[in-house]
Design a protein around this motif. Structure first.
Motif, mmCIF file in Angstrom:
data_model
loop_
_atom_site.group_PDB
_atom_site.id
_atom_site.type_symbol
_atom_site.label_atom_id
_atom_site.label_comp_id
_atom_site.label_asym_id
_atom_site.label_seq_id
_atom_site.Cartn_x
_atom_site.Cartn_y
_atom_site.Cartn_z
ATOM 1 N N THR A 1 -28.814 49.894 -42.394
ATOM 2 C CA THR A 1 -29.179 48.568 -41.911
ATOM 3 C C THR A 1 -28.345 48.169 -40.698
ATOM 4 O O THR A 1 -28.845 47.524 -39.780
ATOM 5 C CB THR A 1 -29.007 47.519 -43.030
ATOM 6 O OG1 THR A 1 -29.763 47.939 -44.159
ATOM 7 C CG2 THR A 1 -29.464 46.152 -42.591
ATOM 8 N N PHE B 1 -34.703 50.278 -46.339
ATOM 9 C CA PHE B 1 -35.846 50.020 -45.471
ATOM 10 C C PHE B 1 -37.144 50.281 -46.206
ATOM 11 O O PHE B 1 -37.214 51.098 -47.122
ATOM 12 C CB PHE B 1 -35.821 50.919 -44.229
ATOM 13 C CG PHE B 1 -34.648 50.723 -43.317
ATOM 14 C CD1 PHE B 1 -33.957 49.527 -43.247
ATOM 15 C CD2 PHE B 1 -34.234 51.762 -42.504
ATOM 16 C CE1 PHE B 1 -32.883 49.366 -42.397
ATOM 17 C CE2 PHE B 1 -33.163 51.613 -41.650
ATOM 18 C CZ PHE B 1 -32.477 50.414 -41.592
ATOM 19 N N LEU C 1 -38.788 47.129 -40.569
ATOM 20 C CA LEU C 1 -37.953 47.933 -41.452
ATOM 21 C C LEU C 1 -37.706 47.259 -42.796
ATOM 22 O O LEU C 1 -37.316 47.911 -43.760
ATOM 23 C CB LEU C 1 -36.583 48.206 -40.791
ATOM 24 C CG LEU C 1 -36.612 49.021 -39.506
ATOM 25 C CD1 LEU C 1 -35.220 49.088 -38.908
ATOM 26 C CD2 LEU C 1 -37.150 50.404 -39.760
#
Length: 193
Positions: free
Chosen positions: A81, A147, A191
Motif C-alpha cells: 500500500t 489490493f 487498487l
C-alpha cells in the motif's frame, strides 16, 4: 602526454541532464551546454561526443537516478500500500521542487521518439521498467490481501503507468499540482479492496 580532466564528469553530466530536461533537445544549443556545464567546448566533445550522444548519456543518467530512487522507495515500504503511492506521486509529478517540470523520459519521448530510434528505444525501455515495477507492487498487494484482485496485475500496471505518463506530461503545463495529485489519487482507488 594526456591532460587530466579538470572537472567531475558526473557533475557536468548532471548539469547537461538538467538543461535538456528543462529546455528539451531541440532548444538546447551546444553553446547553452558549454555555458551551463561550465566546461570548454573541446572538453565537452572529447568527453561526451556530439550533442546527440551527450543527450543519450543524459537520458541514461536520468533513468539511473530515477530507478535508484524508486528502488529505495519500494525497499523502504513495509506494505504494498505504501509502495505504489511513493511510485505514482513520486515520479509522475516529478519536478515539484527544484527540478524542471515533467519527466525527462516522457518529455524526450514526446519531443523526439517518432524520428529518433535511439530516444524511442531508451524511452520505451524506461517505460517498460517502470511498468514492471508497478506490476510487481500490485501483485504484492494482491497476494497479501491489501489490493483488490478485480483486475489483472499486469493490466492494472499498464493502466496506472499510462496515467503516470499523462500526468508527467501535464506537469509541464500550468495545471495546478493539486489537480494532478487528485487524478493520481483517484486512479489509485482502483487498487482498493
Amino acid at each position: 602526454m594526456s591532460r587530466n580532466k579538470e572537472f567531475d564528469e558526473t557533475k557536468v553530466l548532471d548539469k547537461a541532464m538538467q538543461l535538456f530536461w528543462e529546455q528539451g533537445y531541440e532548444k538546447t544549443s551546444m553553446s547553452d551546454l558549454v555555458e551551463h556545464m561550465g566546461i570548454h567546448r573541446r572538453s565537452l566533445y572529447d568527453t561526451f561526443g556530439d550533442k546527440h550522444t551527450l543527450f543519450l548519456k543524459a537520458m541514461d543518467r536520468y533513468e539511473s537516478k530515477v530507478n535508484a530512487s524508486l528502488t529505495r522507495g519500494v525497499k523502504r515500504s513495509k506494505t504494498a500500500t505504501e509502495a505504489p503511492l511513493q511510485f505514482i506521486v513520486g515520479i509522475l509529478i516529478c519536478g515539484e521542487t527544484d527540478s524542471p517540470s515533467g519527466c525527462l523520459m516522457v518529455n524526450s519521448a514526446v519531443e523526439l521518439a517518432v524520428g529518433d530510434a535511439d530516444v524511442n528505444k531508451k524511452s520505451t525501455e524506461a517505460f517498460t521498467t517502470e511498468e514492471q515495477l508497478l506490476k510487481e507492487i500490485i501483485f504484492w498487494g494482491q497476494r497479501d490481501g491489501e489490493f483488490s484482485s478485480d483486475y489483472d496485475a499486469g493490466e492494472l500496471a499498464e493502466y496506472l503507468h499510462n496515467v503516470g505518463v499523462g500526468l508527467r506530461s501535464m506537469a509541464r503545463t500550468s495545471i495546478p499540482r493539486e489537480k494532478l495529485h487528485r487524478i493520481a489519487n483517484i486512479s489509485m482507488q482502483l487498487l482498493e479492496k
